[in-house]
Design a protein around this motif. Structure first.
Motif, PDB file in Angstrom:
ATOM      1  N   ILE A   1       0.726  -1.050  -0.022  1.00 37.06           N
ATOM      2  CA  ILE A   1      -0.121  -0.020   0.172  1.00 37.06           C
ATOM      3  C   ILE A   1       1.094   1.133   0.091  1.00 37.06           C
ATOM      4  O   ILE A   1       1.702   1.196   1.089  1.00 37.06           O
ATOM      5  CB  ILE A   1      -0.832  -0.082   1.158  1.00 37.06           C
ATOM      6  CG1 ILE A   1      -1.834  -1.411   1.130  1.00 37.06           C
ATOM      7  CG2 ILE A   1      -1.682   1.354   1.274  1.00 37.06           C
ATOM      8  CD1 ILE A   1      -2.472  -1.400   2.570  1.00 37.06           C
ATOM      9  N   THR A   2       0.797   2.066  -1.102  1.00 36.60           N
ATOM     10  CA  THR A   2       1.660   3.245  -1.238  1.00 36.60           C
ATOM     11  C   THR A   2       0.735   4.600  -1.016  1.00 36.60           C
ATOM     12  O   THR A   2      -0.059   4.497  -2.079  1.00 36.60           O
ATOM     13  CB  THR A   2       2.602   3.327  -2.369  1.00 36.60           C
ATOM     14  OG1 THR A   2       3.257   1.950  -2.528  1.00 36.60           O
ATOM     15  CG2 THR A   2       3.437   4.234  -2.567  1.00 36.60           C
ATOM     16  N   ILE A   3       1.078   5.534  -0.452  1.00 35.32           N
ATOM     17  CA  ILE A   3       0.469   6.766  -0.408  1.00 35.32           C
ATOM     18  C   ILE A   3       1.468   7.771  -0.703  1.00 35.32           C
ATOM     19  O   ILE A   3       2.471   8.077  -0.273  1.00 35.32           O
ATOM     20  CB  ILE A   3      -0.309   6.898   0.904  1.00 35.32           C
ATOM     21  CG1 ILE A   3      -1.349   6.007   0.885  1.00 35.32           C
ATOM     22  CG2 ILE A   3      -0.965   8.540   0.853  1.00 35.32           C
ATOM     23  CD1 ILE A   3      -1.928   5.980   2.183  1.00 35.32           C
TER      24      ILE A   3
ATOM     25  N   GLY B   1       6.776  17.583   1.999  1.00 30.27           N
ATOM     26  CA  GLY B   1       7.931  16.800   2.161  1.00 30.27           C
ATOM     27  C   GLY B   1       8.487  16.832   3.679  1.00 30.27           C
ATOM     28  O   GLY B   1       7.822  17.527   4.279  1.00 30.27           O
ATOM     29  N   ILE B   2       9.109  15.712   4.007  1.00 28.18           N
ATOM     30  CA  ILE B   2       9.807  15.488   5.505  1.00 28.18           C
ATOM     31  C   ILE B   2      11.352  15.781   5.077  1.00 28.18           C
ATOM     32  O   ILE B   2      11.922  15.046   4.356  1.00 28.18           O
ATOM     33  CB  ILE B   2       9.565  14.590   5.847  1.00 28.18           C
ATOM     34  CG1 ILE B   2       7.717  14.077   6.315  1.00 28.18           C
ATOM     35  CG2 ILE B   2       9.874  14.112   7.293  1.00 28.18           C
ATOM     36  CD1 ILE B   2       7.442  12.686   6.438  1.00 28.18           C
TER      37      ILE B   2
ATOM     38  N   THR C   1       6.305  13.283  -0.401  1.00 26.50           N
ATOM     39  CA  THR C   1       6.298  12.257   0.556  1.00 26.50           C
ATOM     40  C   THR C   1       5.494  10.982   0.281  1.00 26.50           C
ATOM     41  O   THR C   1       4.586  10.979  -0.395  1.00 26.50           O
ATOM     42  CB  THR C   1       5.571  12.677   2.000  1.00 26.50           C
ATOM     43  OG1 THR C   1       6.282  13.951   2.223  1.00 26.50           O
ATOM     44  CG2 THR C   1       5.722  11.360   2.989  1.00 26.50           C
ATOM     45  N   LYS C   2       6.234   9.846   0.293  1.00 28.68           N
ATOM     46  CA  LYS C   2       5.717   8.473  -0.208  1.00 28.68           C
ATOM     47  C   LYS C   2       5.803   7.539   0.989  1.00 28.68           C
ATOM     48  O   LYS C   2       6.913   7.344   1.823  1.00 28.68           O
ATOM     49  CB  LYS C   2       6.730   7.971  -1.149  1.00 28.68           C
ATOM     50  CG  LYS C   2       6.196   6.497  -1.770  1.00 28.68           C
ATOM     51  CD  LYS C   2       7.283   5.797  -2.526  1.00 28.68           C
ATOM     52  CE  LYS C   2       7.290   6.452  -3.987  1.00 28.68           C
ATOM     53  NZ  LYS C   2       8.306   5.493  -4.834  1.00 28.68           N
ATOM     54  N   MET C   3       4.791   7.226   1.536  1.00 26.41           N
ATOM     55  CA  MET C   3       4.522   6.343   2.629  1.00 26.41           C
ATOM     56  C   MET C   3       4.337   4.887   2.084  1.00 26.41           C
ATOM     57  O   MET C   3       3.324   4.591   1.434  1.00 26.41           O
ATOM     58  CB  MET C   3       3.603   6.715   3.560  1.00 26.41           C
ATOM     59  CG  MET C   3       3.680   8.227   4.241  1.00 26.41           C
ATOM     60  SD  MET C   3       4.768   8.297   5.497  1.00 26.41           S
ATOM     61  CE  MET C   3       4.707   9.890   5.913  1.00 26.41           C
ATOM     62  N   ILE C   4       4.983   3.687   2.687  1.00 23.28           N
ATOM     63  CA  ILE C   4       4.993   2.471   1.914  1.00 23.28           C
ATOM     64  C   ILE C   4       4.651   1.395   3.152  1.00 23.28           C
ATOM     65  O   ILE C   4       5.190   1.415   3.899  1.00 23.28           O
ATOM     66  CB  ILE C   4       6.115   2.021   1.220  1.00 23.28           C
ATOM     67  CG1 ILE C   4       6.272   3.234   0.146  1.00 23.28           C
ATOM     68  CG2 ILE C   4       5.717   0.658   0.558  1.00 23.28           C
ATOM     69  CD1 ILE C   4       7.667   3.002  -0.617  1.00 23.28           C
ATOM     70  N   MET C   5       3.327   0.890   3.229  1.00 24.03           N
ATOM     71  CA  MET C   5       3.270  -0.300   4.105  1.00 24.03           C
ATOM     72  C   MET C   5       3.304  -1.617   3.278  1.00 24.03           C
ATOM     73  O   MET C   5       2.748  -1.762   2.187  1.00 24.03           O
ATOM     74  CB  MET C   5       1.722  -0.180   4.642  1.00 24.03           C
ATOM     75  CG  MET C   5       1.698   0.943   5.396  1.00 24.03           C
ATOM     76  SD  MET C   5      -0.054   0.829   6.168  1.00 24.03           S
ATOM     77  CE  MET C   5      -0.984   1.647   4.828  1.00 24.03           C
TER      78      MET C   5
ATOM     79  N   SER D   1       8.013   2.120   5.572  1.00 24.24           N
ATOM     80  CA  SER D   1       8.860   2.889   5.107  1.00 24.24           C
ATOM     81  C   SER D   1       8.561   4.299   4.694  1.00 24.24           C
ATOM     82  O   SER D   1       7.336   4.347   4.205  1.00 24.24           O
ATOM     83  CB  SER D   1       9.690   2.181   4.308  1.00 24.24           C
ATOM     84  OG  SER D   1       8.989   2.032   2.957  1.00 24.24           O
ATOM     85  N   ILE D   2       9.513   5.256   4.673  1.00 24.66           N
ATOM     86  CA  ILE D   2       8.956   6.640   4.107  1.00 24.66           C
ATOM     87  C   ILE D   2      10.143   6.949   3.262  1.00 24.66           C
ATOM     88  O   ILE D   2      11.412   6.959   3.603  1.00 24.66           O
ATOM     89  CB  ILE D   2       8.919   7.576   5.420  1.00 24.66           C
ATOM     90  CG1 ILE D   2       8.060   7.222   6.447  1.00 24.66           C
ATOM     91  CG2 ILE D   2       8.754   8.991   4.924  1.00 24.66           C
ATOM     92  CD1 ILE D   2       8.241   7.979   7.869  1.00 24.66           C
ATOM     93  N   ASP D   3       9.843   7.590   2.277  1.00 23.55           N
ATOM     94  CA  ASP D   3      10.561   8.252   1.244  1.00 23.55           C
ATOM     95  C   ASP D   3      10.092   9.727   1.108  1.00 23.55           C
ATOM     96  O   ASP D   3       8.976   9.831   0.795  1.00 23.55           O
ATOM     97  CB  ASP D   3      10.643   7.323  -0.054  1.00 23.55           C
ATOM     98  CG  ASP D   3      11.509   7.749  -1.040  1.00 23.55           C
ATOM     99  OD1 ASP D   3      12.532   8.708  -0.762  1.00 23.55           O
ATOM    100  OD2 ASP D   3      11.370   7.897  -2.231  1.00 23.55           O
ATOM    101  N   SER D   4      11.065  10.713   1.236  1.00 23.86           N
ATOM    102  CA  SER D   4      10.478  12.176   1.184  1.00 23.86           C
ATOM    103  C   SER D   4      11.692  13.152   0.785  1.00 23.86           C
ATOM    104  O   SER D   4      12.751  12.590   1.112  1.00 23.86           O
ATOM    105  CB  SER D   4       9.817  12.528   2.452  1.00 23.86           C
ATOM    106  OG  SER D   4       9.323  13.579   2.147  1.00 23.86           O
TER     107      SER D   4
END
Length: 145
Positions: free
Chosen positions: A78-80, A86-87, A137-141, A128-131
């Protein structure tokens, strides 16, 4: 997604957001659905807050939120992704700590991302977080099936 959209529209400072979704409705996983749903809603709400903040700083800003739910190579992801504030890199790991917040006083509990991290890992997943500050910002479960 529908619940989060309605919550966004009801915010006092709501803005138009282009929502792009790629959701595979045939995915099945044994989990505590309510917990995953709460995590998704929290992530989307954080994205909306970031998009609103960026719209206040940039004239003619086009807010975009993308949500993806796919199963590939034995994992459900699941990606948002949002194109909000951004962070900063130095805060990426800190945001997973309980009670840490980047929001102004009275604008959050500081439980958001640490709660999501705990929910995902308690169900055998990874969060995980990529930003990039100022860009996205990309949040990945990710859950192994």
């Amino acid at each position: 997604l529908s619940l989060a959209k309605h919550a966004m529209k009801s915010k006092e400072d709501a803005i138009p957001v282009e929502i792009i979704d790629n959701i595979d409705s045939d995915i099945y996983i044994v989990c505590y659905f309510e917990e995953i749903e709460r995590a998704i809603i929290n992530l989307i709400d954080n994205s909306f807050d970031s998009l609103i903040s960026k719209s206040l700083e940039e004239k003619n800003f086009q807010a975009t939120l993308a949500i993806e739910l796919i199963q590939k190579n034995g994992a459900i992801t699941i990606t948002i992704i949002d194109n909000g504030m951004g962070i900063p890199k130095y805060l990426i790991e800190k945001v997973k700590e309980p009670f840490f917040t980047t929001k102004e006083a009275g604008k959050g509990t500081g439980l958001g991302l640490s709660m999501i991290h705990d929910i995902v890992t308690s169900q055998g997943g990874e969060f995980s977080i990529d930003s990039k500050e100022g860009l996205y910002t990309k949040m990945i479960m990710t859950f192994i099936v």
